[in-house]
Design a protein around this motif. Structure first.
Motif, PDB file in Angstrom:
ATOM      1  N   TYR A  66       0.111   3.716  -4.656  1.00  0.00           N
ATOM      2  CA  TYR A  66      -1.364   4.281  -4.315  1.00  0.00           C
ATOM      3  C   TYR A  66      -2.451   3.203  -5.087  1.00  0.00           C
ATOM      4  N   VAL A 121      -4.139   0.126  -3.603  1.00  0.00           N
ATOM      5  CA  VAL A 121      -5.237   0.038  -2.585  1.00  0.00           C
ATOM      6  C   VAL A 121      -6.490  -0.821  -2.976  1.00  0.00           C
ATOM      7  N   TRP A 149      -1.103   8.404   4.083  1.00  0.00           N
ATOM      8  CA  TRP A 149      -1.340   7.771   2.756  1.00  0.00           C
ATOM      9  C   TRP A 149      -2.453   8.839   2.360  1.00  0.00           C
ATOM     10  N   LEU A 181       0.889  -1.376  -0.165  1.00  0.00           N
ATOM     11  CA  LEU A 181       0.070  -0.083   0.053  1.00  0.00           C
ATOM     12  C   LEU A 181       0.829   1.208   0.078  1.00  0.00           C
ATOM     13  N   THR A 183       1.120   1.051   8.375  1.00  0.00           N
ATOM     14  CA  THR A 183       0.359   2.251   8.265  1.00  0.00           C
ATOM     15  C   THR A 183       0.889   3.345   9.429  1.00  0.00           C
TER      16      THR A 183
END
Length: 459
Positions: free
Chosen positions: A264, A267, A309, A260, A299
């Motif tokens: 991008y 996702v 993100w 992730l 994350t």
């Protein structure tokens, strides 16, 4: 009722004809639009490449390897022990990818491929403090500023840049090491995809698919672009997600979290992850929770160092339309992208995918019927209905590609950007008759050799 195999082959050839028509239309319309200076920014549309017929000292090895895999690959895939098959598959994939790259020469095909201004290596010398880079990453995404990131660095989360910074820090800096890393890591998809299928109870499908992963036409772009690494990390994460055990899904979640933060667009692979979880034989809820925890840990790590993100994504959309995307016509690329994908996944993708539709519909009907007949019948039915991984995984990949295409954020270069999804489309080849697979495999090889020898591709 069993349908006559001739009818199935006729449908396969019909789909192949549709693919050929789509590709011819994309090339013809692309040529007209380029002649009119319509802003395609792709001289060999629908591919981001230029027309330049050429050969190199990778030509002969590539042809010989393709011939060997076509002639013996399916047989060996059925006969070799599982560990030997995976090792042979990875080595053959590395050899195929390197041979294709060397058609362009050692320097142009590998060592200089990732050193141009738009690439990550351009930024590596400027990263002296990794925490500071992460904290200020989003501030440098937009273009036309003195310290703006180069195109590829700006267009991806910082994990992509960190891969090459990490290689540099351990003494593997420079274009040669970066290109070889893309090849060696990217080739692991020919291990991860079969491992996923076997873990989901579809070993025959895993063995059928492996030769097609070896001769993937998209290897033209794996050697060398970072998208090969992105595909490999995603595939490894999904493979661990599929495996039984308490810790494997959690480690898979960590890798999915890394994926992730590499691209991008990954996702959208959440649909593939959910499909893998649904196909697991047991412990689906626990696997979902542990995998989710893994994604959250990665994350949280990036957030802790100052990169969020969603902030990056919104700025990348703005950066995207600061460049060629503002010129590239959506009305062309929304369908021409699919022609580019066919040259990356290969001509087998369409016919194989078409063969998944009937069992998918049957599985959906069986699931619906089970739900209307009470809990006992529902519990006895697999979550996938009567269809299996060779049906649901490629369909999930196809839906993912459709979403990426319709978004308008993939105008051109889909042959490279969609590599992480293209490898899962090929899972559908397990639905093809065993006697036909060698011919389709030959078509895959011819596609890769034609693209690499007629065009000068750009990463």
């Amino acid at each position: 009722m069993t349908r006559h195999p001739t009818a199935g082959r006729r449908r396969d050839l019909t789909v192949l004809a549709v693919e050929a028509a789509l590709l011819a239309a994309a090339v013809a319309v692309g040529a007209v639009l380029n002649h009119r200076d319509a802003g395609l920014h792709a001289d060999a549309a629908p591919l981001y490449a230029t027309w330049r017929p050429h050969a190199g000292w990778g030509t002969l090895p590539a042809v010989l390897l393709a011939a060997g895999v076509v002639a013996r690959g399916p047989h060996l895939a059925r006969r070799l022990s599982w560990p030997r098959l995976l090792a042979a598959g990875w080595l053959a994939t590395v050899a195929w990818t390197l041979s294709l790259a060397l058609v362009d020469g050692w320097r142009a095909g590998l060592t200089e491929r990732l050193t141009v201004q738009a690439e990550y290596l351009h930024e590596v010398p400027r990263v002296r403090d990794v925490p500071a880079m992460l904290a200020g990453f989003t501030e440098r995404i937009l273009d036309f500023r003195p310290d703006s990131w180069s195109t590829h660095t700006a267009g991806h989360p910082p994990g992509a840049l960190l891969v090459f910074v990490g290689l540099d820090r351990i003494g593997l800096g420079g274009g040669a090491a970066a290109a070889l890393a893309c090849v060696l890591v990217g080739a692991t998809v020919s291990v991860s995809v079969p491992v996923t299928l076997r873990a989901l109870g579809a070993e025959p499908a895993a063995r059928a698919v492996l030769p097609f992963l070896v001769l993937l036409p998209g290897a033209v772009w794996v050697g060398a672009s970072a998208d090969g690494i992105f595909a490999a990390v995603l595939a490894a994460g999904l493979a661990l997600l599929a495996r039984p055990g308490r810790w494997a899904p959690g480690v898979g979640g960590l890798l999915l979290g890394v994926a992730l933060h590499l691209s991008y667009g990954l996702v959208l692979a959440g649909l593939l992850a959910l499909t893998v979880l649904a196909l697991r034989a047991a412990d689906r809820v626990r696997a979902l929770l542990t995998a989710g925890l893994g994604v959250a840990v990665v994350t949280a790590g990036f957030v802790g160092y100052g990169f969020w993100w969603l902030d990056g994504y919104h700025l990348v959309v703005r950066r995207y339309y600061q460049g060629w995307a503002a010129d590239r016509p959506y009305a062309y690329w929304v369908w021409a992208n699919l022609a580019a994908l066919l040259l990356s996944a290969g001509p087998v993708a369409g016919p194989a995918l078409a063969r998944t539709l009937r069992p998918a519909l049957a599985g959906a009907r069986a699931r619906l019927a089970a739900l209307t007949r009470g809990p006992a019948r529902t519990a006895a039915l697999s979550p996938a209905g009567t269809a299996g991984p060779a049906v649901w995984l490629p369909l999930a990949a196809a839906l993912t590609v459709a979403a990426a295409d319709l978004s308008g954020l993939s105008k051109a270069e889909g042959e490279r950007i969609w590599l992480p999804f293209a490898v899962w489309l090929l899972v559908a080849v397990a639905r093809l008759p065993a006697g036909d697979r060698r011919w389709w495999l030959a078509g895959q090889a011819v596609t890769a050799l034609a693209v690499n020898h007629l065009l000068w591709t750009v990463s």
